[in-house]
Design an enzyme around this catalytic site. Structure first.
Site, PDB file in Angstrom:
ATOM      1  CB  SER A  47     100.274 102.368 -37.502  1.00 57.84           C
ATOM      2  OG  SER A  47      99.561 101.670 -36.505  1.00 57.84           O
ATOM      3  CD  GLU A 184     101.228 110.348 -34.387  1.00 62.44           C
ATOM      4  OE1 GLU A 184     100.058 109.985 -34.627  1.00 62.44           O
ATOM      5  OE2 GLU A 184     102.228 109.809 -34.900  1.00 62.44           O
TER       6      GLU A 184
END
Ligand code: KIV
Length: 283
Positions: A47, A184
């Site tokens: 990320s 997730e």
């Protein structure tokens, strides 16, 4: 008392029913703060492509970039267990390449484990990396490296067939040897069932409270990321606003001459006025 978190201590936490904290981190200064705060595990997530580099997805991140950020995080930590994300295309091409790149991430950063995305499709890679002595964290549900397949960052496991597939993925990565798995954007009851059926540690992000632990991207939870805010992000502070205010005050004080005040100078070591006027006339 703080002590080094390891695969063993983390698995013991799961067995005792103690929740595990995880945050992403990409730099030395923040890593020190997270480590001092007692965060159990730090994820050097890809990320960073979005939070540190401003890309729209994680896809452009390279091995070299992961290693650069990972090394800084490792230098800031004493107790946190550090997990390195394997970037897009560093493990998909072949099992051999996956082992080689996992080895580089551990050897060249000093981190403790690697994470890779995908369920049943990457069990060959997981098994080979674990066999080479590297602990593996899997990542299932919404896997951001497959954003172009999903057509966006969307909840996974909706509907019975998809829910069963997510559970099968969890069981497959566990069988392959993963000691931890990020879930997730998985609906909360499904995440709870996966957690109950797993010996591995489940870490939820947008997956409800029944996972063994939780992870968030630190810039999201402190309000310093951009405008977009996923539903699962709780703001634990408004540091974006605080930082902007401080930068504005600095800007105004530099421009008005209010900063630096005398206490922020080396005035006591200054030359005498007489000597300065000698210098002034000499040059
Ligand atoms: O890259 C990352 O930061 C991640 C977390 C959001 C789980 O994979």
């Amino acid at each position: 008392m703080n002590m080094k978190n390891t695969v063993g201590t983390l698995l013991e936490m799961k067995q005792r029913g103690e929740k595990i904290s995880q945050l992403t981190c990409y730099d030395y200064s923040t890593a020190r703060l997270l480590d001092q705060a007692g965060i159990n595990t730090i994820l050097v997530g890809d990320s960073l492509g979005m939070t540190m580099q401003g890309y729209d997805t994680t896809l452009p991140v390279t091995m070299e970039e992961m290693i650069l950020y990972g090394r800084s995080v490792v230098r800031g930590c004493q107790n946190a267990f550090i997990i390195m994300d394997m970037p897009f295309m560093s493990y998909q091409v072949s099992v051999e390449q996956a082992v080689e790149n996992a080895g580089r991430l551990i050897k060249e950063t000093g981190a403790n484990a690697v994470k890779l995305e995908g369920g049943a499709a990457v069990t060959g890679q997981i098994q080979a990396i674990v066999d080479s002595g590297i602990p593996v964290c899997a990542h299932i549900g919404m896997t951001p490296q497959s954003v172009n397949v999903f057509g966006g960052f969307k909840v996974q496991g909706k509907g019975e067939a998809n829910a069963e597939r997510v559970l099968q993925d969890a069981l497959a990565v566990q069988k392959a040897g993963a000691f931890m798995c990020v879930l997730e954007c998985v609906p909360p009851k499904l995440a709870g069932l996966i957690t109950k059926k797993s010996e591995m540690i489940t870490i939820g992000i947008g997956a409800g409270k029944d996972c063994d632990g939780q992870v968030l991207v630190w810039q999201d939870m402190l309000g310093i990321a951009g405008e977009f805010q996923p539903k699962f992000v709780k703001r634990f502070g408004e540091f974006g606003k605080l930082m902007t205010e401080a930068f504005q005050t600095y800007d105004a004080e530099v421009k008005s001459g209010a900063f630096p005040e005398e206490i922020y100078t080396y005035a006591k070591s200054d030359c005498s006025d007489a000597f300065l006027s000698q210098l002034d006339s000499k040059y």
